[in-house]
Design a protein around this motif. Sequence first.
Motif, short mmCIF file in Angstrom:
data_model
loop_
_atom_site.label_atom_id
_atom_site.label_comp_id
_atom_site.label_asym_id
_atom_site.label_seq_id
_atom_site.Cartn_x
_atom_site.Cartn_y
_atom_site.Cartn_z
N MET A 1 0.81 -1.20 0.00
CA MET A 1 0.00 0.00 0.00
C MET A 1 0.85 1.26 0.00
O MET A 1 0.43 2.30 0.41
N SER A 2 2.06 1.10 -0.44
CA SER A 2 2.95 2.24 -0.57
C SER A 2 2.52 3.08 -1.75
O SER A 2 1.84 2.61 -2.64
N ILE A 3 2.97 4.31 -1.77
CA ILE A 3 2.66 5.13 -2.93
C ILE A 3 3.80 5.11 -3.92
O ILE A 3 3.78 5.82 -4.91
N ALA A 4 4.79 4.30 -3.68
CA ALA A 4 5.88 4.12 -4.64
C ALA A 4 5.68 2.80 -5.37
O ALA A 4 4.97 1.91 -4.91
N PRO A 5 6.27 2.63 -6.54
CA PRO A 5 6.08 1.41 -7.31
C PRO A 5 6.75 0.24 -6.65
O PRO A 5 7.77 0.37 -5.97
N SER A 6 6.21 -0.97 -6.83
CA SER A 6 6.81 -2.16 -6.25
C SER A 6 7.73 -2.86 -7.22
O SER A 6 8.40 -3.81 -6.86
N SER A 7 7.75 -2.43 -8.47
CA SER A 7 8.63 -3.03 -9.44
C SER A 7 10.05 -2.55 -9.21
O SER A 7 10.29 -1.58 -8.52
N ALA A 8 10.99 -3.24 -9.80
CA ALA A 8 12.39 -2.89 -9.62
C ALA A 8 12.68 -1.53 -10.22
O ALA A 8 12.12 -1.16 -11.25
N LEU B 1 -7.30 6.62 0.86
CA LEU B 1 -8.03 5.35 0.99
C LEU B 1 -7.91 4.50 -0.27
O LEU B 1 -7.77 3.27 -0.20
N LEU B 2 -7.92 5.14 -1.44
CA LEU B 2 -7.73 4.41 -2.69
C LEU B 2 -6.34 3.79 -2.75
O LEU B 2 -6.17 2.64 -3.20
N THR B 3 -5.34 4.54 -2.28
CA THR B 3 -3.98 4.02 -2.26
C THR B 3 -3.89 2.77 -1.38
O THR B 3 -3.27 1.78 -1.75
N LEU B 4 -4.51 2.84 -0.21
CA LEU B 4 -4.50 1.69 0.70
C LEU B 4 -5.31 0.51 0.16
O LEU B 4 -5.11 -0.62 0.59
N SER B 5 -6.21 0.78 -0.77
CA SER B 5 -7.07 -0.28 -1.31
C SER B 5 -6.41 -1.08 -2.43
O SER B 5 -6.92 -2.14 -2.80
N VAL B 6 -5.31 -0.59 -2.95
CA VAL B 6 -4.71 -1.23 -4.13
C VAL B 6 -4.29 -2.66 -3.85
O VAL B 6 -4.61 -3.58 -4.61
N THR B 7 -3.57 -2.89 -2.75
CA THR B 7 -3.08 -4.25 -2.46
C THR B 7 -4.23 -5.24 -2.26
O THR B 7 -4.21 -6.33 -2.85
N PRO B 8 -5.25 -4.93 -1.41
CA PRO B 8 -6.36 -5.87 -1.30
C PRO B 8 -7.06 -6.15 -2.63
O PRO B 8 -7.38 -7.29 -2.95
N LEU B 9 -7.26 -5.10 -3.43
CA LEU B 9 -7.91 -5.30 -4.74
C LEU B 9 -7.05 -6.15 -5.66
O LEU B 9 -7.57 -7.00 -6.40
N ARG B 10 -5.75 -5.95 -5.59
CA ARG B 10 -4.85 -6.75 -6.43
C ARG B 10 -4.94 -8.23 -6.04
O ARG B 10 -4.97 -9.11 -6.90
N ILE C 1 -0.87 -2.62 -9.18
CA ILE C 1 0.23 -2.08 -8.40
C ILE C 1 0.91 -0.92 -9.11
O ILE C 1 1.54 -0.06 -8.48
N LYS C 2 0.76 -0.87 -10.43
CA LYS C 2 1.41 0.17 -11.22
C LYS C 2 0.76 1.54 -11.06
O LYS C 2 1.36 2.56 -11.41
N ILE C 3 -0.47 1.57 -10.54
CA ILE C 3 -1.17 2.85 -10.41
C ILE C 3 -1.12 3.40 -8.99
O ILE C 3 -1.60 4.50 -8.74
N ARG C 4 -0.50 2.63 -8.08
CA ARG C 4 -0.52 3.02 -6.68
C ARG C 4 0.23 4.33 -6.43
O ARG C 4 -0.22 5.18 -5.67
N ARG C 5 1.38 4.47 -7.07
CA ARG C 5 2.17 5.68 -6.86
C ARG C 5 1.38 6.93 -7.28
O ARG C 5 1.38 7.94 -6.58
#
Length: 211
Positions: free
Chosen positions: A1-8, A66-75, A84-88
């Motif tokens: 649920m970070s606002i930074a990307p999880s990709s390398a 709240l949308l940012t925190l929702s990304v991981t559960p929705l994924r 995950i690409k839209i979280r940032r």
Amino acid sequence: MSIAPSSAPGTRVSDPRLQLIKIGLFLASLSPLYEIAWYALSGRFGDYPSWEIIGMTGEASLIFLLLTLSVTPLRKWTGWNGLIKIRRMLGLFAFFYATLHFLVYIWREDNFIVHEFFLDVAKLPYITVGFLAWLMLIPVAATANDPMMKKAGKNWKRIHSMVYPITFFSVLHYLLVRTWNPTDVLWYAAILVGLLAYRFYHARSIKEWVF
């Protein structure tokens, strides 16, 4: 649920569909600004337009948190890792609207006089809580990019874990402002409780508090 990307760091999104989604999301994320412009042009603002803008930008910031925190559960529920690409972007819009909210307030109430603002911070609990949330959001937004993510190293997760207390303080700030009619705030609080419950369950199952 970070606002930074999880990709390398350094990787690029090559899926054209995802790029179109990100463009559409970016344009949709500007909707609070469209609404403000429409209100201004159509004369729909009341006697205190600056206060209405403060309310609109503050609520927009909370929604994006709240949308940012929702990304991981929705994924996890949908199985679509592209989310995950839209979280940032969502997180940075939360910071953008929070900053606009802060700037309009300090202009409207204190004419950008720092001393006057800090008097407000000292005597008004809702200002204290809101200002604290904004201050905590600064390092989160500042590290929401690949170079800073790499530079922060292991501290990056600690920094971005602050999204949880930031959102809590944002809900509390809104509740203190809307004590006369807290219905909307209670809905946001319920969403936050649900998201926190999910994270606690997930953290217990993997024995680590992660994003």
